[in-house]
Design an enzyme around this catalytic site. Structure first.
Site, PDB file in Angstrom:
ATOM      1  N   ASP A  64      -8.435  -2.374  -0.082  1.00  0.00           N
ATOM      2  CA  ASP A  64      -7.276  -1.545  -0.445  1.00  0.00           C
ATOM      3  C   ASP A  64      -5.928  -2.196  -0.125  1.00  0.00           C
ATOM      4  O   ASP A  64      -4.908  -1.779  -0.657  1.00  0.00           O
ATOM      5  CB  ASP A  64      -7.360  -0.183   0.287  1.00  0.00           C
ATOM      6  CG  ASP A  64      -7.491  -0.335   1.793  1.00  0.00           C
ATOM      7  OD1 ASP A  64      -7.564  -1.475   2.278  1.00  0.00           O
ATOM      8  OD2 ASP A  64      -7.550   0.698   2.496  1.00  0.00           O
ATOM      9  N   HIS A  65      -5.906  -3.218   0.721  1.00  0.00           N
ATOM     10  CA  HIS A  65      -4.624  -3.797   1.132  1.00  0.00           C
ATOM     11  C   HIS A  65      -4.204  -4.981   0.264  1.00  0.00           C
ATOM     12  O   HIS A  65      -3.071  -5.061  -0.179  1.00  0.00           O
ATOM     13  CB  HIS A  65      -4.697  -4.282   2.583  1.00  0.00           C
ATOM     14  CG  HIS A  65      -4.586  -3.204   3.611  1.00  0.00           C
ATOM     15  ND1 HIS A  65      -5.498  -2.203   3.746  1.00  0.00           N
ATOM     16  CD2 HIS A  65      -3.659  -2.988   4.579  1.00  0.00           C
ATOM     17  CE1 HIS A  65      -5.138  -1.405   4.740  1.00  0.00           C
ATOM     18  NE2 HIS A  65      -4.024  -1.859   5.266  1.00  0.00           N
ATOM     19  N   ASP A 119      -7.796  -0.788  11.682  1.00  0.00           N
ATOM     20  CA  ASP A 119      -6.534  -0.397  11.071  1.00  0.00           C
ATOM     21  C   ASP A 119      -5.938   0.698  11.941  1.00  0.00           C
ATOM     22  O   ASP A 119      -6.648   1.628  12.357  1.00  0.00           O
ATOM     23  CB  ASP A 119      -6.768   0.129   9.651  1.00  0.00           C
ATOM     24  CG  ASP A 119      -5.442   0.303   8.935  1.00  0.00           C
ATOM     25  OD1 ASP A 119      -5.075  -0.572   8.136  1.00  0.00           O
ATOM     26  OD2 ASP A 119      -4.749   1.313   9.200  1.00  0.00           O
ATOM     27  N   ARG A 381       5.581   4.088   7.847  1.00  0.00           N
ATOM     28  CA  ARG A 381       6.326   3.053   8.588  1.00  0.00           C
ATOM     29  C   ARG A 381       7.536   2.613   7.783  1.00  0.00           C
ATOM     30  O   ARG A 381       7.421   2.378   6.581  1.00  0.00           O
ATOM     31  CB  ARG A 381       5.434   1.830   8.843  1.00  0.00           C
ATOM     32  CG  ARG A 381       4.343   2.162   9.806  1.00  0.00           C
ATOM     33  CD  ARG A 381       3.593   0.957  10.306  1.00  0.00           C
ATOM     34  NE  ARG A 381       2.747   1.413  11.390  1.00  0.00           N
ATOM     35  CZ  ARG A 381       1.511   1.009  11.610  1.00  0.00           C
ATOM     36  NH1 ARG A 381       0.969   0.092  10.849  1.00  0.00           N
ATOM     37  NH2 ARG A 381       0.827   1.500  12.613  1.00  0.00           N
ATOM     38  N   SER A 543       0.971  -1.957  13.451  1.00  0.00           N
ATOM     39  CA  SER A 543      -0.326  -2.358  12.916  1.00  0.00           C
ATOM     40  C   SER A 543      -1.297  -2.857  13.983  1.00  0.00           C
ATOM     41  O   SER A 543      -0.900  -3.369  15.021  1.00  0.00           O
ATOM     42  CB  SER A 543      -0.078  -3.471  11.904  1.00  0.00           C
ATOM     43  OG  SER A 543      -1.209  -4.277  11.753  1.00  0.00           O
ATOM     44  N   ARG A 545      -3.189  -5.364  13.376  1.00  0.00           N
ATOM     45  CA  ARG A 545      -3.549  -6.734  12.968  1.00  0.00           C
ATOM     46  C   ARG A 545      -3.673  -7.665  14.177  1.00  0.00           C
ATOM     47  O   ARG A 545      -2.709  -7.926  14.892  1.00  0.00           O
ATOM     48  CB  ARG A 545      -2.562  -7.271  11.922  1.00  0.00           C
ATOM     49  CG  ARG A 545      -1.136  -7.370  12.363  1.00  0.00           C
ATOM     50  CD  ARG A 545      -0.186  -7.627  11.187  1.00  0.00           C
ATOM     51  NE  ARG A 545      -0.023  -6.422  10.375  1.00  0.00           N
ATOM     52  CZ  ARG A 545       1.062  -6.131   9.660  1.00  0.00           C
ATOM     53  NH1 ARG A 545       2.075  -6.958   9.633  1.00  0.00           N
ATOM     54  NH2 ARG A 545       1.144  -5.019   8.955  1.00  0.00           N
TER      55      ARG A 545
END
Ligand code: MIC
Ligand code: SF4
Length: 663
Positions: A64-65, A119, A381, A543, A545
């Site tokens: 999806d990203h 996520d 965000r 995030s 990440r």
């Protein structure tokens, strides 16, 4: 004393430790999710652990990203993940099926279960009564390998909801109000549990909007009870059997209680560049808007898109000439259902631009606004630069406010739509049956041994790290301020395609803050000089990440010294062997400058011995600064060994207690 809901679910899943706030606990994870921007690296890490099949009840991989696919890199990653899922026993949600959190809520979320996702918005699942937590990819992979997840036993804020939202005010305004109250910093170690009579006035997707943006508060997760409304939702998704009732005991206690009367809330907006920069929409009225974007895992449900579309339709107008209105539906279910209701047509009639069913604009994948733009968005965000345009300002709002701005071409309090445009509030009800079509969710292979994993040239295993040195001797390579987000540290957008290639992606560390950082850091590393990052409050917001730790590690960063560090980022630093350290006296932050030559002597020995404080000698100033660490025994071992991958490599499935560290 009775238990609150958080305690009940944690108790059921407790594997190690005691349920005492502040203490480290380990919990069993029932479900996991990866998405494609963090999932590729996490999957490579999973493979390095040598486990033949995932050990969870359900593990899902969502694409999806990274769906823009300008060049082969993104699709190569998808293909790697598709074959990985087939081989190791995960479900694979194809690109086009929707955003991970939206689809997971619709099809897989189960009250009372635990979900760990790579996520930060995984807590969306709290809307359906799950303990759903965002974490770095490596932590998720470890859980997929059947190991528990370690976390600090949280303190619980009980939010008592009373009353009912007035027309034109919605769930987004509830969470924006929470952000106004609690801000984005200072909430590490807390979770939020909603209770009270107001809960039953909110549908599951509305609850999910609220728990989703708990991520912006910096709390570990947020949760709602599982009640008749939850049952209705699951029934409409054809999975009533997944429902169980769950609520806090009547005499449950909370470490803190906040009361919110829903009927007193008004439409709110978070102004640039932080989700807690909240004011009433009425304060911005008349300010010209250049772009309106509706979607993201916060506000892309059937309820949200129907509301938006019905307001636009009722206006009978066409999009003002100077603005673009962008819509990115959250899932195929949502898009097909609004289409069946004739609302897709209404959106086109108004003049919207339809984006793919994915994160899209929210992560800077397309739709970068013009210079100095005012961009009004329903996502979560509005960090500096995240939209892809450094000079633009992003304003976070509800679908109702987004519709008002789209019609007016400027900020407008949606409560005025009635008087100004004669639009009645569309009180959208959830359907009795959602349209169910799981055809884009692929099951794992029955013959995993026959599945060949596809590995494109962009897939490069994470670089190894050395164990922590005896002394840290180096330079303050960068000094940054408050609220540095992981978007500042590791940009997404155009750079996303390098997520599975650390040496390449590392070229962009701190790109928007100081584009010379990566080069300087690498030069230091090659000369044997350790790099140190100095920051003030709330370092690593946003995030999950892990690249925001992994790439600095590759550049030779050995410690981050800050006044405070956010939860997921702190865990990621540890997982990749970077020591998170804090100023004993926060005012010492001002005594340090970029370029200072520093030495933290005996850090290795000290950590082995269980020491909490260390002296940092600033050689060029002849100054000593006191630093502290807050590492558990387990975390010390990970850092000393140079990160979790080294732990897995050297000690396999041994428990942390059995691991002995040599000096
Ligand atoms: C985000 O909203 O910032 C992301 C992109 O979903 C991230 C994950 C990532 O960086 O891939 C998140 O929230 O964890
Ligand atoms: Fe995707 Fe945005 Fe949600 Fe992150 S916050 S998962 S980028 S929609």
């Amino acid at each position: 004393m009775g238990l609150n809901l958080v305690q009940k679910i944690l108790k059921e899943h407790l594997v190690e430790g005691e349920l005492e706030p502040g203490k480290e606990i380990a919990i069993k994870i029932d479900q996991t999710l990866y998405q494609d921007a963090t999932g590729t690296m996490a999957a490579i890490e999973f493979e390095m652990m040598g486990v033949p099949r995932v050990q969870t009840e359900k593990s899902v991989i969502y694409i999806d990203h990274k769906t823009i696919q300008m060049g082969y890199e993104d699709k190569d990653d998808h293909e790697y993940l598709r074959t990985f899922a087939a081989k190791y026993g995960c479900l694979y949600s194809k690109p086009g099926n929707g955003i991970c959190h939206q689809v997971h809520l619709e099809r897989f979320g189960k009250p009372g279960k635990t979900l760990l996702g790579s996520d930060s918005h995984t807590p969306t699942g709290g809307g359906i009564g799950m303990i759903a937590i965002g974490a770095g990819g490596l932590d998720v992979s470890v859980a997929m390998a059947g190991r528990p997840f370690y976390m600090t036993c949280p303190k619980v804020i009980g939010v008592k909801l009373t009353g009912k939202l007035k027309p034109w005010v919605s769930a987004k305004d509830v969470i924006l109000h929470m952000l106004r109250l609690l801000t984005t910093k200072g909430n590490v170690g807390w979770v939020v549990e909603y209770f009270g009579p107001g809960v039953k006035t909110l549908t599951v997707p509305e609850r999910a909007t609220i728990t989703n943006m708990g991520a912006e508060l910096g709390v570990t997760f947020s949760i709602f009870p599982s009640d008749e409304i939850t049952r209705e939702f699951l029934k409409a998704q054809d999975r009533e059997e997944d429902w169980i009732p769950l609520e806090a005991d009547a005499d449950a206690e909370y470490q803190k209680i906040i009361e919110i009367d829903l009927s007193e809330l008004e439409p709110l907006v978070a102004c640039p560049h932080s989700p807690d920069n909240v004011v009433p929409v009425s304060e911005l009225e008349g300010k010209v808007v250049d772009q309106v974007c509706v979607g993201s895992c916060t506000n892309s449900s059937y309820r949200d898109l129907m509301t938006f579309a019905r307001i636009l339709k009722a206006s009978g107008r066409h999009c003002p000439a100077h603005i673009d209105v962008v819509v990115a539906p959250g899932s195929k279910q949502v898009l097909r259902m609004i289409d069946q209701e004739g609302m897709l047509d209404a959106l086109f009639e108004f003049g919207i631009r339809l984006q793919e069913l994915a994160c899209g604009f929210c992560i800077g994948m397309g739709q970068a606004p013009k210079n100095n733009a005012v961009s009004v968005r329903t996502n979560n965000r509005n960090f500096y630069g995240r939209s892809g345009t450094l000079t633009a300002g992003v304003y976070l709002v509800s679908p109702e406010t987004a519709a008002a701005c789209a019609i007016e071409g400027a900020f407008l309090d949606p409560r005025k739509l009635e008087e100004k445009y004669g639009i009645q509030y569309p009180d959208v009800k959830l359907p009795e049956k959602f349209l169910i079509d799981d055809s884009m969710i692929l099951p794992p292979s029955d013959e995993p041994e026959k599945v060949q994993i596809y590995r494109g040239p962009n897939i490069v295993p994470p670089p190894p790290n050395d164990p922590l040195p005896h002394d840290i001797v180096g330079e303050v390579t960068i000094k940054v301020g408050d609220k540095i987000t992981t978007d500042h540290i590791m940009p997404a957008g155009q750079r996303l395609k390098y997520r599975s290639n650390v040496p390449k992606y590392a070229e962009f560390v701190f790109e928007s803050v100081d584009p010379t950082f990566a080069k300087r850091a690498l030069e230091n590393k090659n000369k044997g000089i350790h790099n140190i990052i100095v920051a003030r409050e709330s370092y690593g917001q946003g995030s999950s990440r892990e690249h925001a730790a992994l790439c600095p590690m590759y550049l030779g960063v050995k410690a981050v010294i800050a006044v405070s560090i956010e939860r997921i980022h702190r865990a990621n630093l540890i997982n990749f062997g970077i020591v998170p350290m804090y100023f004993v006296n926060p005012e010492d932050y001002d005594k340090i400058d970029q370029g200072d030559k520093v030495r933290i002597e005996g850090i290795r020995k000290g950590l082995i011995e269980g020491r909490d404080t260390f002296v940092m000698h600033v050689e060029n100033k002849g100054l000593d600064i006191m630093l502290k660490v807050d590492l558990s025994d387990r975390e010390r071992k990970i850092v000393l060994l140079g990160g979790m991958l080294n732990v897995a490599k050297e000690f396999g499935t041994k428990s942390f207690k059995e691991i002995e560290i040599k000096e």
